[in-house]
Design an enzyme around this catalytic site. Sequence first.
Site, PDB file in Angstrom:
ATOM      1  CG  ASN A   1      -1.774   1.216   1.148  1.00  0.00           C
ATOM      2  OD1 ASN A   1      -1.452   2.283   1.128  1.00  0.00           O
ATOM      3  ND2 ASN A   1      -2.909   0.875   1.634  1.00  0.00           N
TER       4      ASN A   1
ATOM      5  CG  HIS B   1       1.059   4.550   4.270  1.00  0.00           C
ATOM      6  ND1 HIS B   1       0.582   4.782   5.417  1.00  0.00           N
ATOM      7  CD2 HIS B   1       0.796   3.377   3.862  1.00  0.00           C
ATOM      8  CE1 HIS B   1      -0.339   3.941   5.626  1.00  0.00           C
ATOM      9  NE2 HIS B   1      -0.184   2.997   4.480  1.00  0.00           N
TER      10      HIS B   1
ATOM     11  CG  HIS C   1      -8.361   4.392   0.290  1.00  0.00           C
ATOM     12  ND1 HIS C   1      -8.668   4.344   1.730  1.00  0.00           N
ATOM     13  CD2 HIS C   1      -9.606   4.596  -0.505  1.00  0.00           C
ATOM     14  CE1 HIS C   1      -9.783   4.439   2.048  1.00  0.00           C
ATOM     15  NE2 HIS C   1     -10.571   4.729   0.824  1.00  0.00           N
TER      16      HIS C   1
ATOM     17  NE  ARG D   1      -9.575   8.538   3.547  1.00  0.00           N
ATOM     18  CZ  ARG D   1      -9.791   7.712   4.529  1.00  0.00           C
ATOM     19  NH1 ARG D   1      -9.018   6.567   4.768  1.00  0.00           N
ATOM     20  NH2 ARG D   1     -10.975   7.851   5.588  1.00  0.00           N
TER      21      ARG D   1
ATOM     22  NE  ARG E   1      -7.807  11.438   4.948  1.00  0.00           N
ATOM     23  CZ  ARG E   1      -8.562  10.869   5.915  1.00  0.00           C
ATOM     24  NH1 ARG E   1      -7.573  10.171   6.831  1.00  0.00           N
ATOM     25  NH2 ARG E   1      -9.442  11.238   6.372  1.00  0.00           N
TER      26      ARG E   1
ATOM     27  CD  GLU F   1      -7.193  -0.240   0.520  1.00  0.00           C
ATOM     28  OE1 GLU F   1      -7.516   1.007   1.260  1.00  0.00           O
ATOM     29  OE2 GLU F   1      -6.279  -1.026   1.089  1.00  0.00           O
TER      30      GLU F   1
ATOM     31  CB  THR G   1      -9.623   1.975   6.673  1.00  0.00           C
ATOM     32  OG1 THR G   1      -9.164   2.582   5.482  1.00  0.00           O
ATOM     33  CG2 THR G   1     -11.168   1.329   6.263  1.00  0.00           C
TER      34      THR G   1
ATOM     35  CD  GLU H   1      -7.447  -5.869   2.826  1.00  0.00           C
ATOM     36  OE1 GLU H   1      -7.916  -5.340   1.505  1.00  0.00           O
ATOM     37  OE2 GLU H   1      -6.504  -5.548   3.494  1.00  0.00           O
TER      38      GLU H   1
ATOM     39  CG  HIS I   1      -5.782  -1.703   8.955  1.00  0.00           C
ATOM     40  ND1 HIS I   1      -5.437  -1.002   9.922  1.00  0.00           N
ATOM     41  CD2 HIS I   1      -6.350  -0.655   8.196  1.00  0.00           C
ATOM     42  CE1 HIS I   1      -5.691   0.289   9.962  1.00  0.00           C
ATOM     43  NE2 HIS I   1      -6.245   0.366   8.718  1.00  0.00           N
TER      44      HIS I   1
HETATM   45  N1  PXP Z   1      -5.979  -2.832   3.990  1.00  0.00           N
HETATM   46  C1  PXP Z   1      -6.742  -1.813   3.791  1.00  0.00           C
HETATM   47  C2  PXP Z   1      -8.223  -1.909   3.529  1.00  0.00           C
HETATM   48  C3  PXP Z   1      -6.617  -0.548   4.341  1.00  0.00           C
HETATM   49  O1  PXP Z   1      -7.376   0.647   4.397  1.00  0.00           O
HETATM   50  C4  PXP Z   1      -5.196  -0.248   4.692  1.00  0.00           C
HETATM   51  C5  PXP Z   1      -4.749   1.150   5.199  1.00  0.00           C
HETATM   52  O2  PXP Z   1      -4.617   1.738   4.218  1.00  0.00           O
HETATM   53  C6  PXP Z   1      -4.195  -1.408   4.843  1.00  0.00           C
HETATM   54  C7  PXP Z   1      -4.621  -2.627   4.275  1.00  0.00           C
HETATM   55  C8  PXP Z   1      -2.825  -1.437   5.053  1.00  0.00           C
HETATM   56  O3  PXP Z   1      -2.735  -1.200   6.363  1.00  0.00           O
HETATM   57  P1  PXP Z   1      -1.281  -0.625   7.145  1.00  0.00           P
HETATM   58  O4  PXP Z   1      -0.968   0.550   6.476  1.00  0.00           O
HETATM   59  O5  PXP Z   1      -1.692  -0.371   8.453  1.00  0.00           O
HETATM   60  O6  PXP Z   1      -0.640  -1.762   6.468  1.00  0.00           O
END
Ligand code: PXP
Length: 256
Positions: free
Chosen positions: A6, A9, A42, A44, A48, A69, A100, A152, A192
Amino acid sequence: MRLYINIDHVATVRQARRTNEPDPVRAAVLAELGGADGITIHLREDRRHINDRDVRLLAETVRTGINFELAAADPVVDIAVALAPMQATLVPEKREEVTTEGGLNLASASVRDAVGASVRRLEAAGTRTSLFIDPERQALDHSAALGANAIELHTGEYANATGDAAKAAELTRLADAAAHGHALGLAIHAGHGLTYENVAPVAALPHVEELNIGHSVISRAVLVGLERAVREMKEIVVAAPGRVPQPGVWVPPIGF
Ligand code: PXP
């Protein structure tokens, strides 16, 4: 086991200064070189972190596949349908949350209606669908009824659990949910809050075939570089004890 990274970040750091670096498009290339099986983003509603320009360029440049996402809301579903990414994961979205916070509330008929309509639109566009849910039987039953290809499992409660007993209890919840979802014909993903320290037991759960990880990998990347950070996470998830090849597991199209 597929490891999807992901990269929201990376965009979050860029948006801290509202400039053009670091670029999540470049980050995706490095994540793929490090062994990522897919790139998760994602888009959003409040834009953001990931923005429309990122989505457009990533759709053109990602060589593995994009797990897009999004909320079950027409403006973003329109964008996903136009791009037809490899996979779309529907998630709940609240403006005030930092990230999330929980799975989709499929106990609500209006949420089910919105999610079902989005699943049908994405499916018609040729996109594989996944629903982000808490590890609960009812949510799994609803997901299967709504026609999603996958779910998921939200691993946040597991990640936040303190103490061995609490962690073991959360892991059991995830294992039960994975088994129930598998029996319903759903592919099982998880994500997550997963880190280098806590990921192995989740990666070892039967039926889990995909992990979505962001924060921990990007945090490590600041210190060791993204390619190495991804490679190190990949080594952990593919080596998790108990992992056996599972017949019938969905294989992403190469070079999508
Ligand atoms: N899966 C989903 C659906 C998420 O919303 C996120 C966070 O953006 C992640 C996985 C990844 O989470 P993390 O950044 O805590 O590894």
